[in-house]
Design an enzyme around this catalytic site. Structure first.
Site, PDB file in Angstrom:
ATOM      1  CG  HIS A   1       2.191  -2.584  -1.427  1.00 53.17           C
ATOM      2  ND1 HIS A   1       2.951  -1.437  -1.480  1.00 53.17           N
ATOM      3  CD2 HIS A   1       1.697  -2.645  -0.164  1.00 53.17           C
ATOM      4  CE1 HIS A   1       2.917  -0.846  -0.283  1.00 53.17           C
ATOM      5  NE2 HIS A   1       2.157  -1.552   0.525  1.00 53.17           N
TER       6      HIS A   1
ATOM      7  CD  GLU B   1       3.385   1.131   2.557  1.00 55.53           C
ATOM      8  OE1 GLU B   1       2.184   1.050   2.229  1.00 55.53           O
ATOM      9  OE2 GLU B   1       4.089   0.135   2.786  1.00 55.53           O
TER      10      GLU B   1
ATOM     11  CG  HIS C   1      -2.401  -1.517   1.983  1.00 53.13           C
ATOM     12  ND1 HIS C   1      -2.382  -0.148   2.077  1.00 53.13           N
ATOM     13  CD2 HIS C   1      -1.120  -1.915   2.191  1.00 53.13           C
ATOM     14  CE1 HIS C   1      -1.152   0.262   2.344  1.00 53.13           C
ATOM     15  NE2 HIS C   1      -0.362  -0.797   2.421  1.00 53.13           N
ATOM     16  CD  GLU C   2      -0.270  -5.664   2.631  1.00 57.10           C
ATOM     17  OE1 GLU C   2       0.764  -5.431   1.990  1.00 57.10           O
ATOM     18  OE2 GLU C   2      -0.539  -5.078   3.701  1.00 57.10           O
TER      19      GLU C   2
ATOM     20  CG  ASP D   1      11.875  -0.638  10.920  1.00 57.48           C
ATOM     21  OD1 ASP D   1      11.499  -0.788   9.738  1.00 57.48           O
ATOM     22  OD2 ASP D   1      12.461  -1.520  11.556  1.00 57.48           O
TER      23      ASP D   1
ATOM     24  CE1 TYR E   1       1.134   1.789   5.205  1.00 60.33           C
ATOM     25  CE2 TYR E   1       2.788   3.142   6.282  1.00 60.33           C
ATOM     26  CZ  TYR E   1       2.352   1.910   5.838  1.00 60.33           C
ATOM     27  OH  TYR E   1       3.136   0.800   6.028  1.00 60.33           O
TER      28      TYR E   1
ATOM     29  N   GLY F   1       0.032  -6.004   9.695  1.00 60.77           N
ATOM     30  CA  GLY F   1      -1.230  -6.406   9.099  1.00 60.77           C
ATOM     31  C   GLY F   1      -0.955  -7.302   7.912  1.00 60.77           C
ATOM     32  N   GLY F   2      -0.107  -6.787   7.038  1.00 64.41           N
ATOM     33  CA  GLY F   2       0.251  -7.567   5.866  1.00 64.41           C
ATOM     34  C   GLY F   2       1.588  -7.102   5.347  1.00 64.41           C
ATOM     35  CG  MET F   3       5.999  -7.885   3.919  1.00 65.79           C
ATOM     36  SD  MET F   3       6.389  -6.104   4.004  1.00 65.79           S
ATOM     37  CE  MET F   3       7.321  -5.903   2.474  1.00 65.79           C
ATOM     38  CD  GLU F   4       4.642  -4.056   0.762  1.00 69.34           C
ATOM     39  OE1 GLU F   4       4.035  -4.376   1.800  1.00 69.34           O
ATOM     40  OE2 GLU F   4       5.405  -3.073   0.690  1.00 69.34           O
TER      41      GLU F   4
ATOM     42  NE  ARG G   1      -2.651  -5.663  11.998  1.00 70.00           N
ATOM     43  CZ  ARG G   1      -3.813  -5.393  11.424  1.00 70.00           C
ATOM     44  NH1 ARG G   1      -4.873  -6.118  11.708  1.00 70.00           N
ATOM     45  NH2 ARG G   1      -3.913  -4.388  10.576  1.00 70.00           N
TER      46      ARG G   1
HETATM   47 ZN   LIG Z   1       1.709  -0.957   2.457  1.00 71.09          ZN
END
Ligand SMILES: [Zn+2]
Length: 635
Positions: A334, A353, A330-331, A408, A416, A303-306, A590
């Protein structure tokens, strides 16, 4: 990062030591993670902790700064680079620097104009290859000349056809959890923090951006300079190169995207500046100067990477109605939890998270109000319940034992949503005002440090637990962090916006009202998702068809609603949706959106054949992580 990615791969472990601290949880911790009592010395500058997912030796020689000189070769799909690593000897007698690599071709290593001896160990399937460098007696910098492999696990190369503008190739990196080593030889552990500078050479018409200081009006000349003056863990080093343009959204916020996506992205995410201001008013000043977004092609696996100063964002959340902007909250969050206060090892990811997910809810509440927060919290709780039903007991533990496993594997709703629920529990125990004060001080106390679960527990005991001895129960807290499942009496959030949906769904299922009579009004993504998720297994094809006729669900443009509908379509083998399903699987990379669909398809022979066709067509555009996460479903 958003969002969970589950791999199930067994691999080797190494380094069976964790720093031992005097902690209330010491015994349980040791039981959970087999820690021995060996004390690891700490550098004066940055705390680090040995982790099971790095070969590096920071307890002896600590890398403190990277100067990266890199040429982007789209034809060969390689980065040709020199990594100048600045180091300090924590152990004055140390003679070897060990860094992590994965599939790198190292041509030579130098220091003081003199070539150094080095050896690359046997590769480990999961961890890559340890690079041992013999250090000179004098000096503090080694220069590693190397190139990356075309299929580096942390780099994706896209052809022009795989981008939005179709005119230029695109490159982006994704380093979390342990993929930085596939494009930089580095001490690839979140416990090691470094500053960095970089010179990036690209084809002249393309723009390079990094998780560093980006100048929005930089000249496009094919040579770009970056500095990241604050110490960050290696998983936050990030680079993207493409036909990118910039549009400001506020004084400190803006968006980089390919031209066809730029205006829509800037409009969708226009509340980013307000989110930034609201968050810093609550939890302390934003520490990273600018906060920009980079919109990636649809193949971005998350979704996203901070990435600090420049979050990488999937275009699948540009819904047109801001319904999916919790991802941006969310990002952004972070920037406090994760990037400023970091998990020392992947076992401690929940510190990153869980806090971020808690802050996401709070930001959404501050910007969009309590109703929106309540809907998102109910959906989050559903996600958590689903994982609690399917994950093993060990994987339900927030401080998960990851020895012998892929880093991972840590990504699930446990760090989360369970992490966030734990913090909500603490908030309700001491009251919101006191808890916000605690968070403000916590972010300040550990700013630019990487900490373990034990250090957090120590801090909690010295602060909130000491302040509220009658309210804060350390036993309950250890249950949250070190035990599977949930403690008794966890906070429950309910949403009025959902109760009428339950009633209407029931009426429809019992034949009391027709699909077309369901009063959807201006249902948001949240309400649609809640409605669809609540449809029972007994749903008939006729009922699906009626819903589709009434609301055109097969063609819905919101990617999250489409996902839930298509999952249902596979379960029910609802053929009218299969063309959309095919286009969906081949158009989006995704992992959170495609993986459950592949998993569901793989349950029948017919479905598997369909999945195989889609996967084969999509594969060239999928990220290596998406391929890895899904290939078992089609083989
Ligand atoms: Zn996150």
């Amino acid at each position: 990062m958003r969002f969970p990615l589950l791999f199930f791969i067994t691999v080797f472990t190494l380094q069976a030591c964790q720093p031992s601290t005097q902690s209330v949880s010491e015994q349980t911790q040791a039981a959970a993670d087999g820690a021995d009592a060996e004390q690891v010395s700490n550098s004066d500058s940055f705390y680090y902790s040995n982790d099971y997912h790095s070969f590096a030796n920071p307890e002896q020689v600590l890398v403190t700064h990277l100067d990266w000189d890199v040429t982007v070769d789209f034809d060969a799909r390689k980065l040709q680079a020199v990594a100048h690593l600045q180091y300090e000897k924590v152990d004055p007698a140390a003679t070897t620097l060990i860094v992590d690599t994965r599939a790198l071709q190292v041509s030579k290593i130098e220091a003081n104009d003199q070539q150094l001896d080095f050896t690359l160990a046997e590769p480990d399937e999961n961890l890559g290859t340890a690079l041992h460098i013999s250090l000179p007696e004098q000096g503090s910098v080694v220069s590693i000349h190397y190139s990356t492999s075309p299929d580096a696990s942390g780099v994706q190369w896209l052809t022009p056809e795989q981008t939005a503008s179709k005119t230029s190739p695109f490159l982006f990196t994704q380093a979390q959890a342990i993929h930085a080593r596939s494009f930089i030889p580095i001490q690839d552990s979140p416990g090691v923090r470094i500053t960095y500078s970089a010179t990036v050479r690209t084809p002249e018409n393309l723009l390079a951006v990094m998780s560093a200081r980006n100048e929005p009006d930089t000249a496009r000349d094919g040579v770009y300079e970056f500095t990241m003056p604050q110490p960050i863990p290696s998983y936050l080093i990030a680079l993207a190169v493409g036909n990118l343009e910039f549009k400001a959204m506020g004084e400190r916020t803006g968006v980089y995207a390919e031209p066809p996506l730029l205006d829509a992205a800037a409009k969708e995410f226009e509340d980013t500046e307000a989110m930034l201001i609201a968050t810093e008013n609550k939890y302390g000043a934003y520490a990273w100067e600018r906060y920009d977004l980079l919109i990636l092609p649809p193949s971005f696996p998350f979704g996203g990477m901070e990435n600090p100063r420049l979050s990488f964002i999937t275009p699948t959340v540009i819904a047109g109605d801001k319904s999916l902007v919790a991802l941006i909250a969310h990002e952004l969050a972070h920037s406090w939890s994760g990037n400023t206060v970091t998990n020392a090892t992947w076992r401690d990811l929940w510190l990153n998270e869980g806090f971020t997910t808690y802050l996401t809810y709070r930001i959404m509440e501050m910007i969009y109000g309590e109703d929106r927060y309540r809907m998102e919290a109910v959906l989050g709780m559903q996600d958590l319940q689903q994982d609690l039903q399917t994950l093993s007991a060990g994987d339900q533990i927030m401080a998960i034992d990851l020895r012998g496993r892929d880093a991972d594997d840590v990504f699930s709703n446990i760090p989360y949503e369970k992490g966030a629920l734990f913090l909500r529990d603490l908030e309700q125990t001491v009251g919101r005002e006191a808890f916000d004060q605690f968070l403000l001080e916590y972010f300040d106390a550990f700013a630019f440090k990487s900490i373990t679960t034990d250090q957090f527990l120590d801090y909690l005991q010295q602060t909130l637990a000491a302040q509220y001895p009658d309210k804060v129960d350390m036993q309950r807290i250890e249950q949250w962090i070190l035990k599977p499942g949930l403690p008794a009496n966890v906070p429950v959030v309910e949403s009025d916006a959902f109760s009428s949906i339950d009633h209407q769904r029931q009426q429809f299922l019992q034949g009391e009202i027709r699909a077309a009579d369901i009063k959807v009004g201006n249902w948001t993504y949240h309400q649609w998702n809640y409605f669809l998720r609540g449809l029972p297994e007994s749903l008939s094809i006729d009922q699906m068809s009626a819903l589709d006729s009434a609301f055109n669900l097969t063609q819905v443009s919101n990617n999250e609603i489409a996902h839930t509908w298509l999952l249902l379509a596979i379960q029910k083998q609802y053929q009218p949706a299969y063309e959309r399903l095919y286009n969906y699987l081949t158009g989006i990379g995704r992992n959170k959106l495609v993986r459950p669909l592949y998993a569901e398809l793989a349950k029948t022979e017919q479905g598997k054949a369909f999945a195989k066709r889609a996967f084969e067509e999509a594969k060239s555009g999928y990220h290596p992580l998406t391929i890895k996460a899904n290939q078992d479903f089609v083989n």
